[in-house]
Design an enzyme around this catalytic site. Structure first.
Site, PDB file in Angstrom:
ATOM      1  N   ARG B  28      -4.933  -2.826   0.344  1.00  0.00           N
ATOM      2  CA  ARG B  28      -5.081  -1.403   0.608  1.00  0.00           C
ATOM      3  C   ARG B  28      -6.302  -0.786  -0.071  1.00  0.00           C
ATOM      4  NH1 ARG B  28      -0.518  -2.684   1.625  1.00  0.00           N
ATOM      5  NH2 ARG B  28      -0.661  -3.794  -0.318  1.00  0.00           N
ATOM      6  N   THR B  29      -6.477  -1.076  -1.335  1.00  0.00           N
ATOM      7  CA  THR B  29      -7.571  -0.411  -2.057  1.00  0.00           C
ATOM      8  C   THR B  29      -8.916  -0.812  -1.452  1.00  0.00           C
ATOM      9  OG1 THR B  29      -6.233  -0.451  -4.051  1.00  0.00           O
ATOM     10  CG2 THR B  29      -8.570  -0.018  -4.343  1.00  0.00           C
ATOM     11  N   LYS B  57     -19.569 -19.565 -11.500  1.00  0.00           N
ATOM     12  CA  LYS B  57     -20.518 -20.404 -12.259  1.00  0.00           C
ATOM     13  C   LYS B  57     -20.577 -19.991 -13.724  1.00  0.00           C
ATOM     14  CE  LYS B  57     -23.526 -20.600  -8.209  1.00  0.00           C
ATOM     15  NZ  LYS B  57     -24.789 -20.042  -7.698  1.00  0.00           N
ATOM     16  N   ARG B  78     -12.782  -3.971  -8.693  1.00  0.00           N
ATOM     17  CA  ARG B  78     -11.463  -4.311  -9.246  1.00  0.00           C
ATOM     18  C   ARG B  78     -11.653  -5.601 -10.021  1.00  0.00           C
ATOM     19  NH1 ARG B  78      -5.779  -4.632  -6.160  1.00  0.00           N
ATOM     20  NH2 ARG B  78      -6.003  -2.416  -6.517  1.00  0.00           N
ATOM     21  N   HIS B 106      -5.405   2.498 -12.629  1.00  0.00           N
ATOM     22  CA  HIS B 106      -5.768   2.456 -11.212  1.00  0.00           C
ATOM     23  C   HIS B 106      -5.977   3.905 -10.780  1.00  0.00           C
ATOM     24  CE1 HIS B 106      -6.249   1.282  -7.213  1.00  0.00           C
ATOM     25  NE2 HIS B 106      -5.138   0.606  -6.989  1.00  0.00           N
TER      26      HIS B 106
END
Lengths: 149, 284
Positions: B28-29, B57, B78, B106
């Site tokens: 959703r985000t 890496k 995120r 959030h």
């Protein structure tokens, strides 16, 4: 009964007095001193505290960062800067309201434990608490003392 | 933003590039941010799987951010580590939007949660709001608790099993401005609530899978709860849900969670518009 402390006065250096009894070794562990002569007095009598620790460090003038660390462990501790056997400056080691790069965050998932960066904490006194500026985890007094770098 | 004509919206991010850096899975985000960027005429670069990037890496997050901030006008990120967005904001030359940092915060979810409540009730002040489920690791409820403390007279019921209670430092921070009741008994306070904000028990946040098994089914909302709730009672959920809200509730007037998810688009459009400086204040 007369109270006596049998230590040789230092010529140049720092005396940390009025440390809570039993904390001197922990303080020394984070001061990271190399070859400086050190004298420790532990559990000596004190009018104010009942018992206290004292550290005498020869040839080392501690800086703000070291005093900021000591303040977190030894509320009410005092410092004396000695030059040529004379006390040049003295005072109570105060807790600062902000600590940079002196405490490690106890949250293993905090970004400061993954990246090469300085930690930042907001400090509150009575009771002592430190909140990580990044992950917002709050540490209590015991956790703070264990996390001083 | 919801009332703005599409053609006008398309000009807001025209010629702009927004980086969408999802080091941790999201549906959703990420999708609502990317839809919002496209609705505003912007272009998206980025990734939704960090295993295909230089992070694999061993590149540090700070190096990734320094680089991407030279490619994009805004960065949405995120990351699984707490405090990552705040660190990124310190070193980036461009605005950072936190799309979730570990179990910490959030904030854009909170903006859409507040918008959803305001839209439904016409106010936030004075409402009674329950938070249910994983209040320990659930970053949405942490951010929402802080945000609700900015309003007047909000009553907060925190309902969680012992292992998943709201962190005490958060309660300390917000208790001055919120009336808080903590309990593990949902039924006791359900009749008093205007909104119940349910959360998923997040398996991925548990260090010990045995602990997860003990609590995963502790609260399941079924249609029967509506017999004891207020008439205008609403259920919210940041989604995804697993089994904490039964399908039977989906078609009832209490189900606000899909509308809540849809509100992610106008809220994120508004945020992007504000950051790009086209409008100082955006009406949603």
């Amino acid at each position: 009964m007369k109270k006596e402390i049998k230590v040789t006065p230092i010529k140049n250096g720092t005396v940390i007095d009025h440390l809570p009894a039993g904390t001197a070794l922990r303080v020394l562990s984070f001061l990271k001193l190399k070859n400086n002569p050190i004298t420790i007095a532990m559990n000596v009598g004190s009018k104010k505290q009942g018992k206290k620790d004292i550290i005498f460090i020869e040839d080392k003038f501690l800086g703000d960062k070291e005093f900021a660390k000591i303040a977190l462990i030894g509320k009410g501790a005092t410092m004396n800067i000695i030059k040529n056997h004379e006390v040049k400056s003295k005072g109570i080691i105060e807790i600062q309201d902000y600590a940079e790069a002196i405490i490690k965050c106890i949250n293993p998932n905090c970004i400061t434990n993954a990246e090469k960066m300085k930690t930042k904490f907001i400090i509150k006194d009575r009771p002592l608490k430190a909140t990580c500026y990044y992950c917002q985890k709050t540490m209590d007094e015991r956790e703070i003392v264990e996390s001083i770098k | 933003m919801e009332k703005m004509p599409a053609a006008k919206k398309q000009k807001i991010l025209m010629g702009r590039v927004v980086a969408s850096l999802f080091f941790e899975p999201s549906t959703r985000t990420r999708l609502s941010f990317e839809a919002a960027i496209q609705n505003l005429g912007g272009r998206v670069i980025g990734f939704s799987d960090s295993s295909t990037t230089s992070a694999k890496k061993g590149e540090t997050l700070s190096d990734s951010i320094r680089m991407v901030s030279r490619y994009a006008d805004i960065i949405v990120m995120r990351h699984p580590l707490e405090g990552s967005a705040r660190m990124a904001a310190e070193i980036s030359q461009k605005p950072i939007i936190n799309g979730g940092d570990g179990a910490n915060q959030h904030p854009t979810q909170t903006l859409l949660d507040l918008y959803t409540i305001k839209k439904k009730f016409g106010k936030i002040d004075g409402l009674s709001i329950g938070m249910l489920g994983d209040l320990k690791y659930g970053r949405t409820v942490h951010s929402l608790a802080y945000a609700l403390a900015k309003f007047e007279g909000v009553k907060l019921y925190l309902i969680a099993p012992e292992q998943l209670k709201m962190p005490k430092e958060i309660i300390e921070d917000v208790k001055k401005n919120l009336k808080i009741e903590e309990t593990s008994n949902l039924e006791k306070f359900l009749p008093k609530m205007d909104v119940l904000y349910a959360t998923r028990i997040q398996k991925e946040r548990f260090p010990d899978s045995m602990e997860y098994e003990k609590v995963k089914n502790v609260y399941i909302l079924k249609e029967e709860i509506l017999k004891i709730t207020k008439k205008n009672f609403q259920i919210m959920h940041p989604l995804p849900r697993v089994n904490e809200i039964s399908d039977g509730l989906d078609k009832t007037s209490a189900a606000l969670y899909f509308e809540q998810a849809a509100n992610g688009i106008p809220v994120r459009e508004a945020l992007l518009s504000m950051l790009i400086g086209k409008k100082k204040k955006v009406e949603m």
